[in-house]
Write a protein that holds these residues in place. Structure first.
Motif, PDB file in Angstrom:
ATOM      1  N   ASP A 207       0.827  -1.210   0.000  1.00  0.00           N
ATOM      2  CA  ASP A 207       0.000   0.000   0.000  1.00  0.00           C
ATOM      3  C   ASP A 207       0.858   1.256   0.000  1.00  0.00           C
ATOM      4  OD1 ASP A 207      -2.187  -1.667   0.097  1.00  0.00           O
ATOM      5  OD2 ASP A 207      -2.408  -1.554   2.269  1.00  0.00           O
ATOM      6  N   ALA A 211       1.042   4.145  -2.969  1.00  0.00           N
ATOM      7  CA  ALA A 211       0.820   5.560  -2.653  1.00  0.00           C
ATOM      8  C   ALA A 211       1.985   6.415  -3.125  1.00  0.00           C
ATOM      9  CB  ALA A 211       0.614   5.720  -1.147  1.00  0.00           C
ATOM     10  N   PHE A 226       1.994  11.270   5.076  1.00  0.00           N
ATOM     11  CA  PHE A 226       0.746  10.671   5.552  1.00  0.00           C
ATOM     12  C   PHE A 226       0.592  10.844   7.059  1.00  0.00           C
ATOM     13  CE2 PHE A 226      -1.384   6.929   7.347  1.00  0.00           C
ATOM     14  CZ  PHE A 226      -2.627   7.051   6.758  1.00  0.00           C
ATOM     15  N   PRO A 239      -6.073  12.494   5.666  1.00  0.00           N
ATOM     16  CA  PRO A 239      -6.404  11.583   4.563  1.00  0.00           C
ATOM     17  C   PRO A 239      -7.816  11.030   4.721  1.00  0.00           C
ATOM     18  CG  PRO A 239      -4.231  11.104   5.446  1.00  0.00           C
ATOM     19  CD  PRO A 239      -4.869  12.077   6.394  1.00  0.00           C
ATOM     20  N   ASP A 243      -8.514   5.690   2.384  1.00  0.00           N
ATOM     21  CA  ASP A 243      -7.095   5.564   2.075  1.00  0.00           C
ATOM     22  C   ASP A 243      -6.579   4.220   2.591  1.00  0.00           C
ATOM     23  OD1 ASP A 243      -4.349   5.807   1.729  1.00  0.00           O
ATOM     24  OD2 ASP A 243      -4.369   7.960   2.133  1.00  0.00           O
ATOM     25  N   ARG A 246      -4.739   3.953   5.922  1.00  0.00           N
ATOM     26  CA  ARG A 246      -5.459   4.138   7.186  1.00  0.00           C
ATOM     27  C   ARG A 246      -5.396   2.897   8.060  1.00  0.00           C
ATOM     28  NH1 ARG A 246      -7.520   8.636   9.914  1.00  0.00           N
ATOM     29  NH2 ARG A 246      -8.244  10.202   8.448  1.00  0.00           N
TER      30      ARG A 246
END
Length: 587
Positions: A207, A211, A226, A239, A243, A246
């Motif tokens: 992930d 990103a 982030f 965010p 997302d 998260r």
């Protein structure tokens, strides 16, 4: 040999001194032979996946491409065997990774040395192309690594595993220090993201990689941006809930917090020796947390910490001697563009110089002799979850591990089994089954109790009403007298009159109903025993209470004297449904 290692160090020092002439950043780090081989393996896997294959590459292909890469960048004749099919794409991916990470390899150092060396200070070339090829290929005996206290003679399996664990632990130490110098180094971040364990496995790294690719930034910048947006941005800049990162907020926050602590030590401690010792001690504390003293990782971390502290102190003393030899004892001022940290902060400048010298020495150490051990996915477990293989981290967890159709068939069949409705176990229903709350009514209930919208398939006909019998009917009277005696018929007429009066509608004449029930003489109502006898007698001889389908022809009783006879006969007319209702309540 030891002379070759010293010549390589001289070449790297010249590059570090004059790199501002060819590079935009003086914080560019150098990858050694092991790092180059790991990046080449990653480039081959990416190209293989892009062209329809899997994110996997055989060891033979890596070694073949490795030899071609060395000869091409050193401008030496190619080998006898042919290149790989997508060799040009592999080399392009390899160079792209280096540029994106703000790093260079030893081959780039060798090619740039001719441009950067000063004829007055460096008249001769310390290393030739053939010597560089032999060094990177592992064909030349060079000085062993500072951490390699294990002899090269054959040893037991436990000793070889201990050496492999120690090499992996030292790689993690250098990766943390490299992130403090060059935050764009994606390889260093990949090797330290989940070491020690922060619940950031392959899914979290995948992930994060996606990103970073979407935003065209490094992995470290993707992580910090982030986490900072959540900590400092507030609702407007936080965010979105959708997302993918998260799900990994806790682990990413722990990673950023640990690096912030290292940055704080780097900026607040002016003495490079003390600062370097504190940095190494902080990394060691994180690695050995929760481990026993007999653990292999714990022992390797303790030994690596002692060696790095000693090496940092030695490098700091060398830099102090070089500074004092200038005559003033103070380092000459340099332009802002050439500052190590681009003049953003003075704190930690001397320590960064020492860390760069330490990382440069690690880059020119001897390569790993066992390439299969270095590139194998069976790496030592340092985080408690998975190995530290560089290729495994960059492989997405959704990709299948094999090309056989059997695993796919098995997964599809298991998915179909989950979608099938589960059969309910048959249980014995009690007399209170009507109180159960079933999701679906049983089939027999649906058939036996249709809804009001359904048309009934079987309807019982309504009972036929018996017309009143005239008092002067000689033919009916004769049939009655011939079949049964008159007293019995008279009793039946009287009992039928009483029951007809009891079941008559309430809207009728109240006086007639009261007279029919008590009679002219005011006789009381029959008790339950008499009613039972009356029902039994009616089942055998009565005609008005028989079921409609088995109704016998009504027998007309003989005319009997009395005033109430006409009124009793008039009560024998049944209402609609009275016969069915009477048969329903029979005992």
């Amino acid at each position: 040999m030891e002379a070759l290692s010293d010549h390589l160090k001289v070449m790297v020092k010249v590059f570090r001194r004059e790199c501002h002439r060819v590079l935009d950043s003086e914080r560019t780090t150098i990858h050694g032979a092991d790092g180059m081989l790991m990046m080449l393996q990653l480039a081959i896997a990416e190209v293989s996946k892009k062209h329809g294959g899997e994110f996997k590459v055989p060891l033979s292909d890596v070694l073949m491409a490795w030899k071609h890469l060395l000869l091409d960048k050193l401008h030496l004749p190619p080998p006898d065997f042919a290149r790989l099919e997508n060799y040009d794409l592999i080399r392009e991916a390899y160079e792209s990774f280096l540029k994106r990470s703000n790093t260079v390899d030893l081959l780039d150092i060798f090619s740039m040395y001719k441009q950067l060396r000063l004829v007055d200070l460096d008249p001769d070339e310390p290393v030739s192309a053939i010597q560089m090829f032999d060094f990177l290929s592992g064909n030349t005996e060079v000085q062993e690594r500072p951490d390699s206290s294990v002899p090269s003679t054959p040893s037991s399996q436990s000793r070889r595993c201990s050496a492999q664990v120690k090499a992996a632990v030292r790689r993690v130490f250098c990766s943390y220090l490299s992130l403090l110098v060059n935050s764009k180094d994606d390889m260093s971040l990949a090797l330290t993201l989940d070491v020690p364990s922060r619940a950031l496995g392959r899914q979290a790294f995948t992930d994060l990689k996606h990103a970073a690719q979407d935003k065209n930034m490094s992995l470290f910048l993707a992580v910090t941006s982030f986490v900072r947006a959540i900590q400092l941005g507030g609702r407007g800049y936080a965010p979105a809930e959708s997302d993918p990162l998260r799900k990994h907020v806790k682990g990413l926050s722990e990673f950023v917090t640990f690096l912030d602590n290292l940055e704080e030590i780097l900026g607040e401690v002016p003495d490079p020796s003390v600062c370097g010792a504190r940095l190494v001690t902080a990394i060691r504390s994180a690695l050995v947390k929760g481990r026993s003293s007999g653990d292999a990782v714990h022992a390797a971390a303790e030994e690596t910490t002692a060696e790095l502290k000693e090496r940092i102190f030695h490098l700091h003393q060398i830099q102090k001697q070089n500074t004092n030899s200038s005559g003033t004892g103070i380092s000459p001022a340099r332009p802002k563009a050439y500052a190590v940290n681009h003049a953003t902060a003075y704190g930690g400048r001397d320590t960064v110089k020492v860390l760069l010298a330490l990382l440069d020495e690690e880059a020119v150490t001897a390569p790993c002799q066992n390439k299969a051990e270095l590139l194998s996915e069976d790496q030592p477990v340092l985080s408690g979850a998975e190995g530290t293989c560089f290729l495994t981290l960059f492989r997405s967890p959704e990709v299948a591990s094999g090309c056989s159709p059997e695993p796919l068939k098995t997964r599809v069949q298991s998915r179909l089994d989950l979608l099938k409705p589960k059969a309910k176990d048959k249980v014995i229903r009690s007399q209170f089954a009507c109180t159960y709350n079933d999701e679906e009514p049983p089939l027999n209930r649906v058939l036996e109790f249709p809804s009001t919208s359904q048309v009934p398939t079987c309807v019982h006909p309504a009972p036929k009403t018996v017309p009143p019998v005239d008092e002067e009917s000689p033919s009916d009277g004769e049939e009655t007298t011939s079949d049964k005696p008159a007293p019995a018929a008279e009793n039946k007429k009287q009992s039928g009159a009483r029951r007809g009066a009891a079941l008559a509608p309430r809207s009728g004449n109240a006086q007639n109903r009261s007279r029919g029930s008590t009679g002219k003489t005011g006789a009381p109502m029959q008790n339950k025993g008499n009613k039972r006898k009356q029902v039994d007698s009616e089942q055998h001889g009565g005609s008005e209470n028989e079921p409609p389908l088995k109704k016998q022809p009504a027998s007309v009783p003989v005319k009997a004297p009395g005033k109430n006879v006409g009124k009793t006969l008039s009560k024998k007319k049944l209402i609609a449904g009275q016969g069915t209702l009477t048969s329903f309540f029979r005992v």
